[in-house]
Scaffold this active site. Structure first.
Site, PDB file in Angstrom:
ATOM      1  N   SER A 146       0.845  -1.187   0.000  1.00 32.24           N
ATOM      2  CA  SER A 146       0.000   0.000   0.000  1.00 32.24           C
ATOM      3  C   SER A 146       0.882   1.239   0.000  1.00 32.24           C
ATOM      4  O   SER A 146       2.037   1.191   0.460  1.00 32.24           O
ATOM      5  CB  SER A 146      -0.903   0.019   1.244  1.00 32.24           C
ATOM      6  OG  SER A 146      -1.527   1.277   1.414  1.00 32.24           O
ATOM      7  N   TYR A 166      -1.356  -1.148  10.672  1.00 34.70           N
ATOM      8  CA  TYR A 166      -1.594  -1.597   9.293  1.00 34.70           C
ATOM      9  C   TYR A 166      -0.519  -1.041   8.361  1.00 34.70           C
ATOM     10  O   TYR A 166       0.041  -1.773   7.528  1.00 34.70           O
ATOM     11  CB  TYR A 166      -2.977  -1.137   8.839  1.00 34.70           C
ATOM     12  CG  TYR A 166      -3.261  -1.369   7.373  1.00 34.70           C
ATOM     13  CD1 TYR A 166      -3.697  -2.609   6.920  1.00 34.70           C
ATOM     14  CD2 TYR A 166      -3.109  -0.346   6.433  1.00 34.70           C
ATOM     15  CE1 TYR A 166      -3.958  -2.827   5.577  1.00 34.70           C
ATOM     16  CE2 TYR A 166      -3.367  -0.556   5.095  1.00 34.70           C
ATOM     17  CZ  TYR A 166      -3.785  -1.793   4.670  1.00 34.70           C
ATOM     18  OH  TYR A 166      -4.045  -2.005   3.332  1.00 34.70           O
ATOM     19  N   LYS A 214       2.434  -2.985   5.981  1.00 36.97           N
ATOM     20  CA  LYS A 214       2.618  -2.785   4.549  1.00 36.97           C
ATOM     21  C   LYS A 214       4.054  -2.354   4.230  1.00 36.97           C
ATOM     22  O   LYS A 214       4.584  -2.686   3.164  1.00 36.97           O
ATOM     23  CB  LYS A 214       1.605  -1.762   4.029  1.00 36.97           C
ATOM     24  CG  LYS A 214       0.158  -2.261   4.069  1.00 36.97           C
ATOM     25  CD  LYS A 214      -0.013  -3.525   3.246  1.00 36.97           C
ATOM     26  CE  LYS A 214      -1.438  -4.014   3.194  1.00 36.97           C
ATOM     27  NZ  LYS A 214      -1.601  -5.211   2.342  1.00 36.97           N
TER      28      LYS A 214
END
Length: 273
Positions: A164, A177, A181
């Site tokens: 991401s 999160y 990534k």
């Protein structure tokens, strides 16, 4: 004059055939995790439309059935099964079923991810970190470890991790999160040189703001969308198909000299040099 034109047309026709065969994935088998919706489904469609037999999965059987029906309606060769990539027995079942049903594996697209936390990173718990790292990072590595020996038997293969833009520039309130990534960027760089000797390429895609159900909290309001658009050169949010095509390219022979790279697909959002 006529013979020269004919020769030119024949030459261009041969070149066209070469281009088509070069990007074709006919005869390849591709496992795509979390592939019944969003980016995963778009990746399965892009790979399947280029001739690959795709193996789709989701934690829910109803989602698998729906995706298989859709892909078959698009004349794509597809097999589907349930799989929670966070469970070792499910990962093994996914790979074994692929070998039994399809005879081997050439491509792995690791797309599965979770995000059970939204807020100040210091408020995140050990359980949150365990869940995010288990699914987003560790499972991606362990699946790769499972499929590589089978790729080697077929002369090589391609692994693509879905990271991401948050891996480069962490999103506010999505700290754990975002860190997971970032870890995928490092995993790509670490695996690529080791697996190159087995003719297995390892690359990564870092999507920007893509309109999926998973990311809906980021584009739910017009005000948020307008703020994001200010950061974009292409003044729209991305669609899953924008990522699916890039993944299919990285898995094709057109990308045969690319490994250890992360392709950012962000609409021009400034996230890296």
């Amino acid at each position: 004059m006529l013979s020269a034109v004919t020769k030119c047309l024949l030459s261009n026709s041969v070149a066209g055939i070469r281009m088509m065969s070069h990007s074709s994935l006919s005869g390849k088998v591709a496992i795509v995790t979390a592939s019944t919706d969003g980016i995963g489904l778009a990746a399965a469609q892009a790979l399947g439309k280029r001739g690959a037999h795709v193996v789709v999965s989701s934690r829910r059987q109803a989602n698998v059935d729906k995706a298989v029906e859709l892909l078959r309606s698009e004349k794509i060769k597809v097999t589907g099964t349930t799989c929670n990539v966070g469970k070792s027995e499910d990962r093994e079942k996914l790979v074994n079923m692929t070998l039994e049903e399809c005879g081997g594996v050439d491509i792995l697209v690791s797309n599965a991810a979770v995000n059970p936390f939204f807020g100040n990173i210091l408020d995140s718990t050990e359980a949150v970190w365990d869940k995010i790292l288990d699914v987003n990072v560790k499972a991606a590595f362990l699946l790769t470890k499972l499929v590589v020996p089978h790729m080697e038997k077929r002369g090589g293969g391609s692994v693509v991790f879905v990271s991401s833009v948050a891996g480069y520039q962490p999103f506010q309130a999505l700290g754990p999160y975002s860190v997971s990534k970032t870890a995928l960027l490092g995993l790509t760089r670490a695996l690529a040189p080791e697996l190159a000797q087995s003719n297995v390429r390892v690359n990564c895609v870092a999507p920007g703001i893509i309109k999926t159900r998973f990311s809906s909290a980021l584009w739910a309001s017009e005000d948020m969308v307008d703020e994001f658009k200010k950061q974009l050169s292409i003044k729209r949010l991305g669609e899953p198909e924008d990522i699916g095509g890039v993944i299919a390219f990285l898995c094709s022979d057109d990308a045969s000299y690319i490994t250890g790279e992360t392709v950012t697909v962000t609409g021009g959002m400034n996230c890296r040099l």
